[in-house]
Design a protein around this motif. Structure first.
Motif, PDB file in Angstrom:
ATOM      1  N   PHE A   1      91.087  13.750  61.431  1.00 43.56           N
ATOM      2  CA  PHE A   1      90.176  13.060  60.517  1.00 43.56           C
ATOM      3  C   PHE A   1      89.313  14.086  59.803  1.00 43.56           C
ATOM      4  O   PHE A   1      88.897  15.088  60.396  1.00 43.56           O
ATOM      5  CB  PHE A   1      89.317  12.048  61.280  1.00 43.56           C
ATOM      6  CG  PHE A   1      90.081  10.810  61.657  1.00 43.56           C
ATOM      7  CD1 PHE A   1      90.114   9.721  60.796  1.00 43.56           C
ATOM      8  CD2 PHE A   1      90.791  10.749  62.840  1.00 43.56           C
ATOM      9  CE1 PHE A   1      90.849   8.594  61.116  1.00 43.56           C
ATOM     10  CE2 PHE A   1      91.521   9.623  63.179  1.00 43.56           C
ATOM     11  CZ  PHE A   1      91.548   8.542  62.311  1.00 43.56           C
ATOM     12  N   GLU A   2      89.057  13.840  58.522  1.00 44.95           N
ATOM     13  CA  GLU A   2      88.320  14.800  57.703  1.00 44.95           C
ATOM     14  C   GLU A   2      86.854  14.898  58.094  1.00 44.95           C
ATOM     15  O   GLU A   2      86.242  15.955  57.942  1.00 44.95           O
ATOM     16  CB  GLU A   2      88.463  14.434  56.226  1.00 44.95           C
ATOM     17  CG  GLU A   2      89.887  14.609  55.730  1.00 44.95           C
ATOM     18  CD  GLU A   2      90.072  14.208  54.281  1.00 44.95           C
ATOM     19  OE1 GLU A   2      89.077  13.941  53.584  1.00 44.95           O
ATOM     20  OE2 GLU A   2      91.237  14.163  53.849  1.00 44.95           O
ATOM     21  N   GLU A   3      86.275  13.809  58.571  1.00 40.03           N
ATOM     22  CA  GLU A   3      84.879  13.770  59.014  1.00 40.03           C
ATOM     23  C   GLU A   3      84.848  13.237  60.441  1.00 40.03           C
ATOM     24  O   GLU A   3      85.774  12.542  60.869  1.00 40.03           O
ATOM     25  CB  GLU A   3      84.059  12.841  58.107  1.00 40.03           C
ATOM     26  CG  GLU A   3      83.994  13.274  56.650  1.00 40.03           C
ATOM     27  CD  GLU A   3      83.219  14.557  56.442  1.00 40.03           C
ATOM     28  OE1 GLU A   3      82.277  14.823  57.216  1.00 40.03           O
ATOM     29  OE2 GLU A   3      83.563  15.304  55.506  1.00 40.03           O
ATOM     30  N   PRO A   4      83.780  13.525  61.173  1.00 39.29           N
ATOM     31  CA  PRO A   4      83.688  12.951  62.524  1.00 39.29           C
ATOM     32  C   PRO A   4      83.823  11.426  62.465  1.00 39.29           C
ATOM     33  O   PRO A   4      83.332  10.779  61.538  1.00 39.29           O
ATOM     34  CB  PRO A   4      82.285  13.358  62.986  1.00 39.29           C
ATOM     35  CG  PRO A   4      81.980  14.606  62.196  1.00 39.29           C
ATOM     36  CD  PRO A   4      82.635  14.383  60.851  1.00 39.29           C
ATOM     37  N   ILE A   5      84.502  10.883  63.438  1.00 32.93           N
ATOM     38  CA  ILE A   5      84.755   9.453  63.500  1.00 32.93           C
ATOM     39  C   ILE A   5      84.149   8.926  64.811  1.00 32.93           C
ATOM     40  O   ILE A   5      84.275   9.586  65.848  1.00 32.93           O
ATOM     41  CB  ILE A   5      86.274   9.162  63.399  1.00 32.93           C
ATOM     42  CG1 ILE A   5      86.569   7.675  63.441  1.00 32.93           C
ATOM     43  CG2 ILE A   5      87.061   9.913  64.441  1.00 32.93           C
ATOM     44  CD1 ILE A   5      88.027   7.324  63.130  1.00 32.93           C
ATOM     45  N   PRO A   6      83.464   7.787  64.764  1.00 32.52           N
ATOM     46  CA  PRO A   6      82.886   7.245  65.999  1.00 32.52           C
ATOM     47  C   PRO A   6      83.973   7.006  67.055  1.00 32.52           C
ATOM     48  O   PRO A   6      85.120   6.662  66.718  1.00 32.52           O
ATOM     49  CB  PRO A   6      82.262   5.921  65.557  1.00 32.52           C
ATOM     50  CG  PRO A   6      82.055   6.054  64.082  1.00 32.52           C
ATOM     51  CD  PRO A   6      83.163   6.955  63.598  1.00 32.52           C
ATOM     52  N   ASP A   7      83.619   7.187  68.315  1.00 32.32           N
ATOM     53  CA  ASP A   7      84.577   6.999  69.400  1.00 32.32           C
ATOM     54  C   ASP A   7      85.237   5.627  69.352  1.00 32.32           C
ATOM     55  O   ASP A   7      86.444   5.506  69.555  1.00 32.32           O
ATOM     56  CB  ASP A   7      83.902   7.189  70.765  1.00 32.32           C
ATOM     57  CG  ASP A   7      83.592   8.641  71.060  1.00 32.32           C
ATOM     58  OD1 ASP A   7      84.166   9.543  70.403  1.00 32.32           O
ATOM     59  OD2 ASP A   7      82.780   8.883  71.976  1.00 32.32           O
ATOM     60  N   SER A   8      84.449   4.605  69.071  1.00 32.21           N
ATOM     61  CA  SER A   8      85.007   3.248  69.042  1.00 32.21           C
ATOM     62  C   SER A   8      86.035   3.094  67.915  1.00 32.21           C
ATOM     63  O   SER A   8      87.056   2.421  68.079  1.00 32.21           O
ATOM     64  CB  SER A   8      83.899   2.206  68.894  1.00 32.21           C
ATOM     65  OG  SER A   8      83.179   2.420  67.693  1.00 32.21           O
ATOM     66  N   ALA A   9      85.787   3.729  66.782  1.00 37.62           N
ATOM     67  CA  ALA A   9      86.726   3.673  65.664  1.00 37.62           C
ATOM     68  C   ALA A   9      88.006   4.441  66.008  1.00 37.62           C
ATOM     69  O   ALA A   9      89.114   3.976  65.707  1.00 37.62           O
ATOM     70  CB  ALA A   9      86.098   4.221  64.390  1.00 37.62           C
ATOM     71  N   LEU A  10      87.875   5.597  66.639  1.00 38.02           N
ATOM     72  CA  LEU A  10      89.052   6.368  67.033  1.00 38.02           C
ATOM     73  C   LEU A  10      89.877   5.582  68.052  1.00 38.02           C
ATOM     74  O   LEU A  10      91.112   5.520  67.949  1.00 38.02           O
ATOM     75  CB  LEU A  10      88.662   7.730  67.600  1.00 38.02           C
ATOM     76  CG  LEU A  10      89.821   8.625  68.033  1.00 38.02           C
ATOM     77  CD1 LEU A  10      90.811   8.858  66.897  1.00 38.02           C
ATOM     78  CD2 LEU A  10      89.288   9.938  68.587  1.00 38.02           C
ATOM     79  N   ASP A  11      89.215   4.955  69.002  1.00 39.78           N
ATOM     80  CA  ASP A  11      89.926   4.124  69.973  1.00 39.78           C
ATOM     81  C   ASP A  11      90.699   3.016  69.276  1.00 39.78           C
ATOM     82  O   ASP A  11      91.857   2.742  69.620  1.00 39.78           O
ATOM     83  CB  ASP A  11      88.957   3.512  70.987  1.00 39.78           C
ATOM     84  CG  ASP A  11      88.361   4.527  71.941  1.00 39.78           C
ATOM     85  OD1 ASP A  11      88.914   5.638  72.071  1.00 39.78           O
ATOM     86  OD2 ASP A  11      87.332   4.203  72.560  1.00 39.78           O
ATOM     87  N   GLN A  12      90.087   2.387  68.282  1.00 37.83           N
ATOM     88  CA  GLN A  12      90.751   1.307  67.559  1.00 37.83           C
ATOM     89  C   GLN A  12      91.929   1.830  66.751  1.00 37.83           C
ATOM     90  O   GLN A  12      92.990   1.210  66.723  1.00 37.83           O
ATOM     91  CB  GLN A  12      89.764   0.574  66.649  1.00 37.83           C
ATOM     92  CG  GLN A  12      90.348  -0.655  65.986  1.00 37.83           C
ATOM     93  CD  GLN A  12      90.760  -1.703  67.003  1.00 37.83           C
ATOM     94  OE1 GLN A  12      89.931  -2.145  67.790  1.00 37.83           O
ATOM     95  NE2 GLN A  12      92.024  -2.095  66.993  1.00 37.83           N
ATOM     96  N   TYR A  13      91.754   2.958  66.091  1.00 37.77           N
ATOM     97  CA  TYR A  13      92.849   3.563  65.325  1.00 37.77           C
ATOM     98  C   TYR A  13      94.044   3.834  66.240  1.00 37.77           C
ATOM     99  O   TYR A  13      95.186   3.468  65.914  1.00 37.77           O
ATOM    100  CB  TYR A  13      92.385   4.864  64.663  1.00 37.77           C
ATOM    101  CG  TYR A  13      93.507   5.679  64.097  1.00 37.77           C
ATOM    102  CD1 TYR A  13      94.075   5.353  62.865  1.00 37.77           C
ATOM    103  CD2 TYR A  13      94.042   6.758  64.797  1.00 37.77           C
ATOM    104  CE1 TYR A  13      95.133   6.094  62.344  1.00 37.77           C
ATOM    105  CE2 TYR A  13      95.101   7.498  64.286  1.00 37.77           C
ATOM    106  CZ  TYR A  13      95.635   7.159  63.067  1.00 37.77           C
ATOM    107  OH  TYR A  13      96.688   7.891  62.560  1.00 37.77           O
ATOM    108  N   LEU A  14      93.797   4.466  67.367  1.00 34.61           N
ATOM    109  CA  LEU A  14      94.887   4.791  68.290  1.00 34.61           C
ATOM    110  C   LEU A  14      95.554   3.526  68.819  1.00 34.61           C
ATOM    111  O   LEU A  14      96.782   3.454  68.909  1.00 34.61           O
ATOM    112  CB  LEU A  14      94.368   5.667  69.432  1.00 34.61           C
ATOM    113  CG  LEU A  14      93.875   7.058  68.999  1.00 34.61           C
ATOM    114  CD1 LEU A  14      93.236   7.776  70.178  1.00 34.61           C
ATOM    115  CD2 LEU A  14      94.994   7.880  68.380  1.00 34.61           C
TER     116      LEU A  14
END
Length: 105
Positions: free
Chosen positions: A10-23
């Motif tokens: 990701f180009e910018e830091p992403i919140p943990d909850s958003a990363l979990d959802q993406y994965l």
């Protein structure tokens, strides 16, 4: 058997909850395709000083396995995959590098 390993950055830091959802979203669409035998994703483990290395640094790794190149081609056309990518790219731009390979012995 072929393993497709994606390095997602990701180009910018992403919140943990958003990363979990993406994965979770990526895993679901790949498994729902019927072409993928297994999917696993993990977060990148940072090491101090790595940002000084001129390379694509992962946010996460996504790895899925397929039976053969035909199944891999079908996985790239999984229903909903392109919409999922567009939705996430619009919210949190990212880059992906990947390699298709046999499992190392």
């Amino acid at each position: 058997m072929i393993t497709h390993t994606m390095i997602v950055s990701f180009e910018e830091p992403i919140p943990d909850s958003a990363l979990d959802q993406y994965l979770s979203d990526i895993e679901r669409v790949m498994l729902d395709s019927g072409s993928v035998q297994s999917v696993v994703s993990r977060r990148h483990i940072s090491v101090p000083g790595e940002e000084a290395v001129p390379a694509l640094i992962a946010t996460a790794i996504v790895r899925f396995t397929v039976a053969d190149t035909d199944a891999l081609a079908k996985a790239f056309d999984a229903p909903g995959l392109h919409e999922l990518i567009q939705r996430w790219q619009s919210r949190h731009p990212y880059k992906v590098a990947w390699a298709n390979h046999e499992e190392p012995a």
